[in-house]
Write a protein that holds these residues in place. Structure first.
Motif, PDB file in Angstrom:
ATOM      1  N   LEU A  73       5.002 -17.321   6.919  1.00  0.00           N
ATOM      2  CA  LEU A  73       6.040 -15.782   6.849  1.00  0.00           C
ATOM      3  C   LEU A  73       7.020 -15.856   5.585  1.00  0.00           C
ATOM      4  O   LEU A  73       6.753 -15.266   5.025  1.00  0.00           O
ATOM      5  N   SER A  74       7.327 -17.416   5.244  1.00  0.00           N
ATOM      6  CA  SER A  74       8.087 -17.776   4.265  1.00  0.00           C
ATOM      7  C   SER A  74       7.467 -17.511   3.128  1.00  0.00           C
ATOM      8  O   SER A  74       7.611 -17.039   2.075  1.00  0.00           O
ATOM      9  N   VAL A  75       6.212 -18.173   2.851  1.00  0.00           N
ATOM     10  CA  VAL A  75       5.090 -18.162   2.167  1.00  0.00           C
ATOM     11  C   VAL A  75       5.234 -16.539   1.528  1.00  0.00           C
ATOM     12  O   VAL A  75       5.382 -15.827   0.108  1.00  0.00           O
ATOM     13  N   ALA A  76       4.751 -15.369   2.184  1.00  0.00           N
ATOM     14  CA  ALA A  76       4.351 -14.456   2.096  1.00  0.00           C
ATOM     15  C   ALA A  76       5.582 -13.867   1.704  1.00  0.00           C
ATOM     16  O   ALA A  76       5.615 -12.767   0.768  1.00  0.00           O
ATOM     17  N   PHE A  77       6.892 -14.152   2.332  1.00  0.00           N
ATOM     18  CA  PHE A  77       8.175 -13.288   2.044  1.00  0.00           C
ATOM     19  C   PHE A  77       8.608 -14.000   0.490  1.00  0.00           C
ATOM     20  O   PHE A  77       8.930 -12.621  -0.647  1.00  0.00           O
ATOM     21  N   ILE A  78       8.594 -14.880  -0.063  1.00  0.00           N
ATOM     22  CA  ILE A  78       9.274 -15.330  -0.824  1.00  0.00           C
ATOM     23  C   ILE A  78       7.941 -15.044  -2.291  1.00  0.00           C
ATOM     24  O   ILE A  78       8.052 -14.501  -3.625  1.00  0.00           O
ATOM     25  N   VAL A  79       6.396 -15.386  -2.470  1.00  0.00           N
ATOM     26  CA  VAL A  79       5.561 -14.424  -2.986  1.00  0.00           C
ATOM     27  C   VAL A  79       5.961 -13.466  -2.966  1.00  0.00           C
ATOM     28  O   VAL A  79       6.094 -12.103  -4.157  1.00  0.00           O
ATOM     29  N   GLY A  80       6.079 -12.642  -1.523  1.00  0.00           N
ATOM     30  CA  GLY A  80       5.928 -10.888  -2.372  1.00  0.00           C
ATOM     31  C   GLY A  80       7.851 -10.322  -3.371  1.00  0.00           C
ATOM     32  O   GLY A  80       7.395  -9.381  -3.664  1.00  0.00           O
ATOM     33  N   LEU A  81       8.804 -11.308  -2.778  1.00  0.00           N
ATOM     34  CA  LEU A  81      10.234 -11.439  -3.617  1.00  0.00           C
ATOM     35  C   LEU A  81       9.690 -11.366  -5.179  1.00  0.00           C
ATOM     36  O   LEU A  81      10.124 -10.435  -5.923  1.00  0.00           O
ATOM     37  N   ALA A  82       9.292 -12.824  -5.292  1.00  0.00           N
ATOM     38  CA  ALA A  82       8.654 -12.713  -6.936  1.00  0.00           C
ATOM     39  C   ALA A  82       7.836 -11.820  -7.636  1.00  0.00           C
ATOM     40  O   ALA A  82       8.323 -11.919  -8.099  1.00  0.00           O
ATOM     41  N   LEU A  83       6.725 -11.446  -6.659  1.00  0.00           N
ATOM     42  CA  LEU A  83       6.401 -10.401  -7.556  1.00  0.00           C
ATOM     43  C   LEU A  83       6.620  -9.343  -7.915  1.00  0.00           C
ATOM     44  O   LEU A  83       6.615  -8.271  -8.582  1.00  0.00           O
ATOM     45  N   LEU A  84       7.781  -8.889  -6.916  1.00  0.00           N
ATOM     46  CA  LEU A  84       8.716  -7.969  -6.745  1.00  0.00           C
ATOM     47  C   LEU A  84       9.635  -8.074  -7.831  1.00  0.00           C
ATOM     48  O   LEU A  84      10.106  -7.044  -8.567  1.00  0.00           O
ATOM     49  N   LEU A  85       9.963  -9.128  -8.984  1.00  0.00           N
ATOM     50  CA  LEU A  85      11.286  -9.118 -10.009  1.00  0.00           C
ATOM     51  C   LEU A  85       9.968  -9.112 -10.853  1.00  0.00           C
ATOM     52  O   LEU A  85      10.561  -8.548 -12.062  1.00  0.00           O
ATOM     53  N   LYS A  86       8.869  -9.803 -10.808  1.00  0.00           N
ATOM     54  CA  LYS A  86       8.262 -10.068 -12.126  1.00  0.00           C
ATOM     55  C   LYS A  86       7.571  -8.328 -11.891  1.00  0.00           C
ATOM     56  O   LYS A  86       7.048  -8.375 -13.283  1.00  0.00           O
ATOM     57  N   VAL A  87       6.996  -7.998 -11.219  1.00  0.00           N
ATOM     58  CA  VAL A  87       5.890  -6.803 -11.377  1.00  0.00           C
ATOM     59  C   VAL A  87       5.859  -6.578 -11.227  1.00  0.00           C
ATOM     60  O   VAL A  87       6.419  -5.015 -11.875  1.00  0.00           O
ATOM     61  N   GLY A  88       7.370  -5.344 -10.476  1.00  0.00           N
ATOM     62  CA  GLY A  88       7.836  -4.671  -9.979  1.00  0.00           C
ATOM     63  C   GLY A  88       8.122  -3.512  -8.786  1.00  0.00           C
ATOM     64  O   GLY A  88       7.177  -4.535  -7.625  1.00  0.00           O
ATOM     65  N   ALA A  89       8.075  -2.553  -8.192  1.00  0.00           N
ATOM     66  CA  ALA A  89       7.996  -1.277  -7.248  1.00  0.00           C
ATOM     67  C   ALA A  89       6.357  -1.944  -6.845  1.00  0.00           C
ATOM     68  O   ALA A  89       6.635  -1.845  -5.346  1.00  0.00           O
ATOM     69  N   VAL A  90       5.336  -2.017  -7.478  1.00  0.00           N
ATOM     70  CA  VAL A  90       4.491  -2.337  -6.521  1.00  0.00           C
ATOM     71  C   VAL A  90       4.063  -3.159  -5.821  1.00  0.00           C
ATOM     72  O   VAL A  90       3.177  -3.039  -5.002  1.00  0.00           O
ATOM     73  N   SER A  91       4.748  -4.246  -6.092  1.00  0.00           N
ATOM     74  CA  SER A  91       4.522  -5.112  -5.613  1.00  0.00           C
ATOM     75  C   SER A  91       5.791  -5.302  -3.608  1.00  0.00           C
ATOM     76  O   SER A  91       5.229  -6.095  -2.896  1.00  0.00           O
ATOM     77  N   GLN A  92       5.577  -4.306  -3.539  1.00  0.00           N
ATOM     78  CA  GLN A  92       6.929  -3.987  -1.978  1.00  0.00           C
ATOM     79  C   GLN A  92       5.639  -3.543  -1.162  1.00  0.00           C
ATOM     80  O   GLN A  92       5.653  -4.387   0.036  1.00  0.00           O
ATOM     81  N   ILE A  93       4.242  -4.032  -1.612  1.00  0.00           N
ATOM     82  CA  ILE A  93       2.827  -3.816  -0.477  1.00  0.00           C
ATOM     83  C   ILE A  93       2.746  -5.331   0.128  1.00  0.00           C
ATOM     84  O   ILE A  93       2.601  -5.641   1.414  1.00  0.00           O
ATOM     85  N   TYR A  94       3.387  -6.279  -0.508  1.00  0.00           N
ATOM     86  CA  TYR A  94       3.178  -7.070  -0.266  1.00  0.00           C
ATOM     87  C   TYR A  94       4.557  -7.394   0.870  1.00  0.00           C
ATOM     88  O   TYR A  94       4.143  -8.173   2.020  1.00  0.00           O
ATOM     89  N   LEU A  95       5.045  -6.821   0.501  1.00  0.00           N
ATOM     90  CA  LEU A  95       6.619  -7.349   1.729  1.00  0.00           C
ATOM     91  C   LEU A  95       6.351  -6.662   2.590  1.00  0.00           C
ATOM     92  O   LEU A  95       6.856  -7.122   4.152  1.00  0.00           O
ATOM     93  N   MET A  96       5.500  -5.328   2.276  1.00  0.00           N
ATOM     94  CA  MET A  96       4.962  -4.455   3.749  1.00  0.00           C
ATOM     95  C   MET A  96       4.262  -5.899   5.194  1.00  0.00           C
ATOM     96  O   MET A  96       4.066  -5.198   5.983  1.00  0.00           O
TER      97      MET A  96
END
Length: 754
Positions: A73-96
Motif C-alpha cells: 500500500l505504501s508503494v501504491a500511495f507513494i506512486v500516487g503522490l509522486a504522480l499527483l505532483l508530477k502529472v497533476g490532478a488526473v493522477s488522483q485515480i491512483y490514490l483512490m
C-alpha cells in the motif's frame, strides 16, 4: 472463520502481487525508457523504485502478511503522490485504489485510515491543479473548485472503500454461518455414517415415466455397506429396487410404491437380499423430502435389520403350530384347519374326511431300539404320508405315533366321498406297511386307520377328531393294520366304557369290590391252595365280569390301584386262613403295568410288613408277555421278590411266548395250563399232546403245574394219569367268598374225621 478470511486475503494478495509485478514489468519498463528519453528522470526513478519494491515484497514471503500489505500500500500511495505532483490532478485515480485495496486486504479500519490520508493528499497536493480546472456552472473561485473536486474524490473513494469493507464484513459473517452449518453437517454426516441402522438417500428423477423407479441412490452409510456387502460406489446411481429378490413379498412392495407415488411416508417389513444373495429382513421407513418450493426432491430410507426378530417370531410360530420332530402341523393348527374345513365344506356342499392313523408296533420298536430309531421311523412315516397328499390336504402329528389326515372337498355325494377316503386310506396303509430302512436295519410297522366323514350337523373339530380316534381303536381291536369308518354304535361303546371306568373308580373308592377264592385241589380232591379272583357286585345283585372291567382298568391306569388293593386283600386272606387253621398258599394276579412300577418291590414289602402275612404263602401270578418284555429288568425284580419269600406262577401258560429260555432263567414256582387246552382234553389229540408236553417239561424243570378250567371227570382222570399236581375248575369248586370257602373246608374236614 477469521482464519478462513485471512487465508482468503493472503491468497488474493499473493495473486495480486504477481499480477502487479508482471504488469509492472510490461508497463513500467516502456514508461521508464520513455521518461528517460524525455528527460523525465523523476518519473523514471519512481517507476523503477516502485517496480523493485514490488518485486522485493513478492519474493520476501517470510515477512508477516500485514507488513507486506503495508509495504504494498505504501508503494501504491507513494506512486500516487509522486504522480499527483508530477502529472497533476488526473493522477488522483491512483490514490483512490489505495483505500479500496486496504479494505480488501486489511479491513475497514486500515481502509478508513488510508482513505483519510488519500483525501488529505488530494486536498493538499492537488489543490493548485484542482483550482485551475474549469467546471461548467461553478464560479471561478480556485478554493471552491478544489474543495468540490476533493469532496467528490473523497465521496467516491469512500463509497468504493466502504462497499468493499461492508461486503467483506458480510462475507465474513456468512462464512461464519457457513462454517457452523458445515460443522453441523459434518457431525450429522459422521453420525449417520456410523449408525447401526442402514440409511439410504435417493434423489428423485422428475422426468422418469414410472414414479416407482424415479429414484437413484446418492448416499448410503457404513451400516448399509456392512450388512449388504455392497460398496458405496457400487450402489450410487442405482435404483432403490436394487435389494429386492425372489421372495420379497409383492403385496408389501405394491404398498410401498403406492405411498411413494403419492409422496407419502411409509413403513413396512421387507425381505431384502445382500450382494451374495443372502436374504435378510428389515423394518424400513421411507420419508419424502421437499425443497423450499414444496417440490419432492429426495427419499430417505432408514432400515433396521430385524432378521433375528423375524427368526424368533418364526420359531415361536413353528413351536406353537408345528411338530418339532416331523415339521408337520400339530394339534393346535390341526384343530384350526378342521374348523375351516367344516365351514368351507358346509358352504360348498361337499363332503370331506378326517383320518386318525396310529402306527402299530411302534412302542415295541421304540422301546427295543431306542428313541433315536423311533424318531427316525416317525419322520419316515410323516414323509410317506406327506407325499401321498394333495396340496390342499393336511397331514398332522398330534403326539406319539398318532397322525391325522384331513382330506378336503372329496365329493358332493357322501358315497363318492366315502369311496375316495377309503382309496386314500388304502394307499396310506400300503405306504406305512412297506419296510423302513433306518441306520442299515429294516423295521416293519403297519397302520390302524379310523375315518369319519364331515360335515355333520352340530359337530365341532373336537367331535370329529374323537370320532376318527374311536374308529381307529376299532380298527386296532379288529387285528390292526386295518381301516374302520366311524359308526354311531362305536360312540355308544366308547361312552359305555367311559361310564364303566368312572363307576369302577367309584366302586374301588367305596370298597364295593370283593375278592373271591377258587380252590386248587390235588389228585385226591383235597384243597391245597387257591386263587384269589376279583369280583364287582352291583346293587341289583348282578356281577360285572372281570373280562369286562379288567381291560378297562388296564386302559385307564386304574389297574395299578386295583393291583395294590388285591395285594393287600391277599395278605389279609392268608392270615384269615391261618387263623382258621387252614394255612395254604394263595395266588394273586399281578398285571404287567403294576409289576413294572418302579416301586413295586417296595409296595410288596410294605404290604407284608404292615399285615404280617407270611410271604411263603403268597404266589404272584404273572403272564408270559411280562416275562418277554425287558427280560433282564424283569428277572432282577423277580429275584428281589423271591428274596422276600414270595413265589411266582406263570398264568395261562402256552398261549403266549412259551420259551425254554425264560423258564430256565427265572425263579419260577409253578405253571398254570390255560383252560383252552384243558377244554378239549382228552378227546382232542392236539390238546392232549400239548398238555402232556407241558406236564413233561415242567417235571424235568422241577416246576409245579396247575391245570385250570377242569370241569369234567374225564379231564381230571387224564390229568391225574399224567401226574398233574394240582387242578382248578368248576368240577371241584367255583370261586366263592373266603368265609364260605373256610366253612366248606371245615365241613369237609369234619366229614373226613367222621
Amino acid at each position: 472463520m477469521a482464519n478462513d478470511i485471512a487465508h482468503w486475503r493472503a491468497q488474493i494478495f499473493a495473486r495480486l502481487l504477481l499480477v502487479v509485478f508482471l504488469l509492472g514489468l510490461a508497463t513500467a519498463v516502456p514508461s521508464v525508457l520513455l521518461a528517460v528519453s524525455e528527460g523525465m528522470w523523476s518519473i523514471a526513478v519512481i517507476d523503477s523504485v516502485a517496480l523493485l519494491w514490488i518485486g522485493l515484497i513478492w519474493r520476501w514471503r517470510s515477512l508477516a502478511y500485514t507488513t507486506r500489505v503495508l509495504n504494498f500500500l505504501s508503494v501504491a500511495f507513494i506512486v500516487g503522490l509522486a504522480l499527483l505532483l508530477k502529472v497533476g490532478a488526473v493522477s488522483q485515480i491512483y490514490l483512490m485504489a489505495v483505500p479500496v485495496l486496504a479494505a480488501l486486504l486489511l479491513g475497514l479500519r486500515p481502509a478508513l485510515v488510508t482513505l483519510v490520508l488519500a483525501g488529505l493528499a488530494v486536498m493538499v497536493l492537488g489543490f493548485e491543479d484542482n483550482a485551475n480546472l474549469r467546471l461548467a456552472g461553478v464560479p471561478d473561485y480556485g478554493f471552491l473548485k478544489a474543495a468540490i473536486i476533493s469532496v467528490n474524490f473523497m465521496f467516491m473513494t469512500a463509497v468504493l472503500t466502504l462497499s468493499c469493507a461492508v461486503l467483506l464484513r458480510h462475507l465474513e459473517r456468512s462464512l461464519d454461518q457457513l462454517h457452523l452449518l458445515n460443522a453441523e453437517l459434518r457431525l450429522t454426516s459422521a453420525a449417520v455414517a456410523r449408525l447401526n441402522d442402514m440409511v439410504l438417500i435417493a434423489a428423485v428423477d422428475p422426468g422418469a415415466a414410472d414414479p416407482a423407479t424415479a429414484q437413484h441412490i446418492i448416499f448410503v452409510n457404513e451400516a448399509f455397506e456392512r450388512r449388504t456387502g455392497y460398496r458405496r460406489e457400487e450402489v450410487l446411481g442405482r435404483n432403490l429396487r436394487l435389494l429386492r429378490g425372489p421372495d420379497t413379498e409383492p403385496a408389501v412392495v405394491e404398498e410401498i410404491e403406492r405411498h411413494m407415488a403419492r409422496s407419502q411416508p411409509v413403513r413396512a417389513e421387507l425381505l431384502n437380499y445382500t450382494k451374495s444373495g443372502e436374504p435378510y429382513w428389515v423394518e424400513t421407513e421411507l420419508v419424502p423430502l421437499a425443497d423450499e418450493g414444496g417440490v419432492h426432491t429426495h427419499w430417505v430410507a432408514v432400515e433396521r435389520d430385524i432378521t433375528e426378530r423375524k427368526k424368533s417370531q418364526d420359531d415361536i410360530h413353528r413351536l406353537a403350530f408345528f411338530d418339532v420332530l416331523t415339521g408337520l402341523p400339530n394339534r393346535r393348527l390341526l384343530m384350526d384347519r378342521i374348523d375351516k374345513l367344516l365351514a368351507s365344506s358346509a358352504r360348498g356342499g361337499t363332503y370331506s374326511a378326517v383320518m386318525f392313523i396310529d402306527l402299530d408296533r411302534f412302542k415295541t420298536i421304540n422301546d427295543a431300539r431306542g428313541h433315536a430309531i423311533g424318531d427316525a421311523l416317525l419322520c419316515n412315516a410323516a414323509d410317506r404320508l406327506s407325499k401321498l397328499m394333495r396340496k390342499a390336504d393336511t397331514v398332522a402329528r398330534i403326539g406319539g405315533d398318532e397322525f391325522v389326515v384331513l382330506l378336503g372337498h372329496l365329493s358332493h355325494e357322501l358315497a363318492g366321498a366315502t369311496h375316495a377316503a377309503l382309496t386314500v386310506a388304502e394307499k396310506i396303509r400300503a405306504a406305512i406297511g412297506r419296510d423302513f430302512e433306518i441306520a442299515g436295519q429294516t423295521y416293519n410297522s403297519t397302520a390302524s386307520i379310523g375315518v369319519t366323514m364331515l360335515p355333520k350337523t352340530g359337530q365341532s373339530a373336537h367331535d370329529l377328531l374323537r370320532e376318527a380316534d374311536t374308529a381307529m381303536y376299532r380298527a386296532k381291536s379288529d387285528g390292526r393294520n386295518g381301516i374302520a369308518f366311524f359308526e354311531a354304535a362305536m360312540q355308544a361303546e366308547v361312552e359305555r366304557r367311559l361310564t364303566l371306568e368312572r363307576d369302577l373308580a367309584a366302586a374301588l373308592a367305596a370298597g364295593q369290590l370283593q375278592m373271591h377264592v377258587q380252590a386248587q385241589v390235588d389228585r385226591h380232591g383235597r384243597a391245597i391252595g387257591g386263587e384269589l379272583l376279583m369280583r364287582w357286585p352291583l346293587a341289583d345283585g348282578a356281577m360285572v365280569p372281570p373280562a369286562v372291567f379288567i381291560p378297562v382298568a388296564e386302559e385307564s391306569g386304574l389297574i395299578v390301584e386295583l393291583g395294590a388293593w388285591a395285594l393287600r386283600q391277599a395278605c389279609a386272606a392268608v392270615l384269615q386262613l391261618q387263623a382258621a387253621g387252614l394255612a395254604m398258599p394263595l395266588s394273586v394276579n399281578v398285571s404287567p403295568t403294576q409289576f413294572r412300577q418302579t416301586d413295586f418291590v417296595d409296595q410288596v414289602r410294605q404290604a407284608l410288613e404292615q399285615s404280617g402275612a407270611p410271604a411263603a404263602l403268597l404266589v404272584l401270578e404273572v403272564t408270559e408277555g411280562l416275562l418277554i418284555d425287558k427280560m433282564e429288568d424283569t428277572i432282577a425284580r423277580m429275584h428281589q421278590l423271591t428274596a422276600l419269600g414270595l413265589r411266582f406262577s406263570i398264568d395261562d401258560f402256552g398261549t403266549g411266548y412259551s420259551s425254554m429260555a425264560y423258564l430256565k432263567k427265572m425263579p419260577l414256582y409253578e405253571l398254570k395250563i390255560d383252560r383252552s387246552f384243558i377244554l378239549d382234553t382228552p378227546d382232542d389229540a392236539s390238546s392232549r399232546a400239548l398238555v402232556q408236553s407241558i406236564l413233561a417239561m415242567a417235571g424235568h424243570l422241577g416246576l409245579r403245574v396247575v391245570a385250570e378250567g377242569v370241569e369234567t371227570q374225564a379231564q381230571a382222570d387224564f390229568l391225574i394219569a399224567h401226574d398233574c399236581a394240582s387242578m382248578q375248575g368248576y368240577l371241584y369248586a367255583r370261586p366263592m367268598p373266603l368265609t364260605e370257602l373256610i366253612a366248606r373246608l371245615h365241613r369237609n374236614t369234619a366229614v373226613a374225621a367222621a
